[in-house]
Design a protein around this motif. Structure first.
Motif, PDB file in Angstrom:
ATOM      1  N   TYR A   1      45.720  42.156  32.900  1.00 22.92           N
ATOM      2  CA  TYR A   1      44.810  42.202  34.058  1.00 22.92           C
ATOM      3  C   TYR A   1      45.609  42.573  35.306  1.00 22.92           C
ATOM      4  O   TYR A   1      46.841  42.435  35.331  1.00 22.92           O
ATOM      5  CB  TYR A   1      44.133  40.842  34.246  1.00 22.92           C
ATOM      6  N   PRO A   2      44.931  43.038  36.363  1.00 23.49           N
ATOM      7  CA  PRO A   2      45.646  43.344  37.607  1.00 23.49           C
ATOM      8  C   PRO A   2      46.343  42.097  38.158  1.00 23.49           C
ATOM      9  O   PRO A   2      45.941  40.965  37.866  1.00 23.49           O
ATOM     10  CB  PRO A   2      44.523  43.778  38.568  1.00 23.49           C
TER      11      PRO A   2
ATOM     12  N   TYR B   1      35.407  44.425  34.429  1.00 23.66           N
ATOM     13  CA  TYR B   1      34.588  44.989  33.348  1.00 23.66           C
ATOM     14  C   TYR B   1      34.485  43.993  32.190  1.00 23.66           C
ATOM     15  O   TYR B   1      33.435  43.840  31.591  1.00 23.66           O
ATOM     16  CB  TYR B   1      35.182  46.314  32.855  1.00 23.66           C
ATOM     17  N   THR B   2      35.593  43.330  31.880  1.00 27.70           N
ATOM     18  CA  THR B   2      35.593  42.294  30.835  1.00 27.70           C
ATOM     19  C   THR B   2      36.204  41.043  31.436  1.00 27.70           C
ATOM     20  O   THR B   2      37.375  41.051  31.809  1.00 27.70           O
ATOM     21  CB  THR B   2      36.451  42.715  29.614  1.00 27.70           C
TER      22      THR B   2
ATOM     23  N   GLU C   1      35.497  36.191  27.971  1.00 28.28           N
ATOM     24  CA  GLU C   1      35.118  37.094  26.878  1.00 28.28           C
ATOM     25  C   GLU C   1      36.380  37.667  26.217  1.00 28.28           C
ATOM     26  O   GLU C   1      36.456  37.785  24.990  1.00 28.28           O
ATOM     27  CB  GLU C   1      34.237  38.238  27.397  1.00 28.28           C
ATOM     28  N   GLN C   2      37.371  37.994  27.037  1.00 25.52           N
ATOM     29  CA  GLN C   2      38.611  38.571  26.510  1.00 25.52           C
ATOM     30  C   GLN C   2      39.327  37.594  25.577  1.00 25.52           C
ATOM     31  O   GLN C   2      39.868  37.986  24.541  1.00 25.52           O
ATOM     32  CB  GLN C   2      39.527  38.962  27.680  1.00 25.52           C
TER      33      GLN C   2
ATOM     34  N   LEU D   1      40.070  44.568  22.300  1.00 27.94           N
ATOM     35  CA  LEU D   1      40.135  43.978  23.644  1.00 27.94           C
ATOM     36  C   LEU D   1      39.336  44.838  24.617  1.00 27.94           C
ATOM     37  O   LEU D   1      39.256  46.058  24.473  1.00 27.94           O
ATOM     38  CB  LEU D   1      41.589  43.859  24.112  1.00 27.94           C
ATOM     39  N   GLY D   2      38.750  44.165  25.617  1.00 28.57           N
ATOM     40  CA  GLY D   2      37.909  44.858  26.595  1.00 28.57           C
ATOM     41  C   GLY D   2      38.713  45.424  27.757  1.00 28.57           C
ATOM     42  O   GLY D   2      39.909  45.160  27.905  1.00 28.57           O
ATOM     43  N   ASP D   3      38.038  46.166  28.606  1.00 33.11           N
ATOM     44  CA  ASP D   3      38.611  46.817  29.788  1.00 33.11           C
ATOM     45  C   ASP D   3      38.972  45.752  30.828  1.00 33.11           C
ATOM     46  O   ASP D   3      38.116  44.972  31.246  1.00 33.11           O
ATOM     47  CB  ASP D   3      37.561  47.780  30.348  1.00 33.11           C
ATOM     48  N   THR D   4      40.238  45.718  31.228  1.00 29.45           N
ATOM     49  CA  THR D   4      40.694  44.674  32.167  1.00 29.45           C
ATOM     50  C   THR D   4      40.598  45.096  33.631  1.00 29.45           C
ATOM     51  O   THR D   4      40.912  44.310  34.522  1.00 29.45           O
ATOM     52  CB  THR D   4      42.162  44.291  31.869  1.00 29.45           C
TER      53      THR D   4
END
Length: 390
Positions: free
Chosen positions: A210-211, A291-292, A296-297, A307-310
């Motif tokens: 993640y950022p 986004y995710t 959920e991640q 894995l989803g978009d971070t």
């Protein structure tokens, strides 16, 4: 143990166990309900926030071997929302073929701050200089022998959280009243910023970051007041922070989320402060801004789903709602309507009926295209809403 077809998690007989029934578990359950995944949660409190949202609730002590072991018998995959759990029971389950995430090997290291720090040194991961003590009395000996100088940070090796078990020691008297057991002392880092990076790692090794977020702390309570995403730092520093977090993640080989708390020093070095192998306060902004979201991640990672978009859709700031000083008892959220009139504001109330000073009772997320405007509204929220007692 329950058995289910691999990856047939949705509207099926698959059962996910969660140790811990606090607010992190409650927010994790928003996601399991979205996916219709059957959950069994265990917590020691009859009033645990998770109770309203899980499929089955088990009352039990997370440090009790039998309670933890027995829960493991009922589920297909077991995860945690708090580190203070009986790892001996988890190890036995793991040996019997149970899927436990994070794995007990990582959990053993993270549970004990002294082991955690020694692990960083062993793996060449930058961290603040520290000393390890079996008893608090040894610190006083070290000071009198000239082996330590004030000020320094004292941390209990076990069971610290939310500012508990961490104290700045500026003089000998500050040690009075601190627990006697195993502890570490760290040099007081002169830092520009406290940062955090959440790394997600799936069962099959997919990794996403993640950022970098920036954490602003309450000066007295040693609790995060604001989490700001993206962090207002130089791109090179952000890159170094993410790289350091990824190194820690790779060394620990956790599965699920790893929140890596970092110091940015005055000369822009990045030091690992500590880590948490679960969803984390510094990732709450993601529910509205990413986004995710982190919860959920975590589910995706432990179930070995893609894995989803971070990335963030928008700038996000999270304000912690903690009990006001001088208030203990049935909680009242004062001026809630006023903050709901502000743009991009979403409160999350954790479901704890009793407030006390500095207890985490909820958080508010502020999203905005512009980080400066989000920060301005966050300040307004902080000054308006009050968590008091009747």
């Amino acid at each position: 143990m329950a058995m289910a077809n691999p990856k047939n998690y949705f509207s099926s007989n698959f059962k996910l166990g969660i140790l811990g029934g606090g607010q992190l578990g409650k927010m994790l359950l928003y996601e399991t309900r979205k996916f219709d995944i059957h959950t069994i949660v265990m917590d020691a409190s009859e009033d645990a926030p998770c109770k309203i949202a899980c499929n089955e609730f088990v009352l039990g002590d997370l440090m009790d071997f039998d309670a933890v072991y027995n829960l493991g018998q009922k589920v297909d995959v077991l995860t945690i929302e708090i580190e203070n759990v009986n790892v001996d029971a988890l190890e036995k389950l793991e040996r019997e073929g149970m899927k436990i995430y994070p794995p007990t090997k990582a959990l053993r290291i993270i549970q004990n701050k002294a082991k955690q720090k020694l692990f960083y040194v062993d793996k060449g991961i930058p961290t603040a200089d520290f000393q390890r003590f079996a008893y608090k009395s040894e610190i006083e000996d070290s000071i009198s022998n000239g082996g330590m100088k004030f000020p320094f940070v004292w941390k209990a090796a076990r069971f610290g959280y939310d500012g508990q078990g961490v104290n700045v020691v500026r003089k000998l008297e500050d040690l009075n009243g601190l627990p006697e057991g195993e502890c570490i002392t760290e040099e007081l880092v002169d830092f520009k910023n406290e940062l955090s990076v959440i790394v997600a790692r799936s069962v099959s090794g997919e990794v996403k970051c993640y950022p970098v977020v920036e954490m602003e702390f309450h000066p007295e309570a040693n609790q995060v007041e604001y989490v700001i995403c993206p962090a207002r730092i130089d791109t090179k520093v952000a890159q170094k922070a993410q790289e350091t977090a990824l190194r820690a993640s790779d060394a620990l080989q956790h599965v699920g989320l790893l929140a890596v708390e970092l110091f940015q020093t005055q000369d822009d070095r990045i030091l690992v402060n500590e880590v948490a192998p679960r969803p984390h306060n510094s990732g709450h902004y993601s529910i509205e801004a990413s986004y995710t979201n982190q919860f959920e991640q975590h589910i995706r990672a432990i179930l070995d789903l893609p894995l989803g978009d971070t990335r963030s859709k928008v700038a996000g700031i999270m304000v912690n709602l903690v009990g006001a000083e001088g208030h203990t008892g049935d909680v009242v959220y004062e001026n809630m309507e006023e903050i709901l009139r502000l743009g991009g504001v979403t409160p999350h109330i954790y479901g704890k009926k009793q407030t006390r000073p500095f207890r985490k009772m909820g958080h508010v997320t502020i999203v905005n295209e512009a980080i400066t405007e989000a920060r301005r509204i966050a300040q307004q929220v902080k000054e308006t809403i009050k968590v008091i007692s009747k």
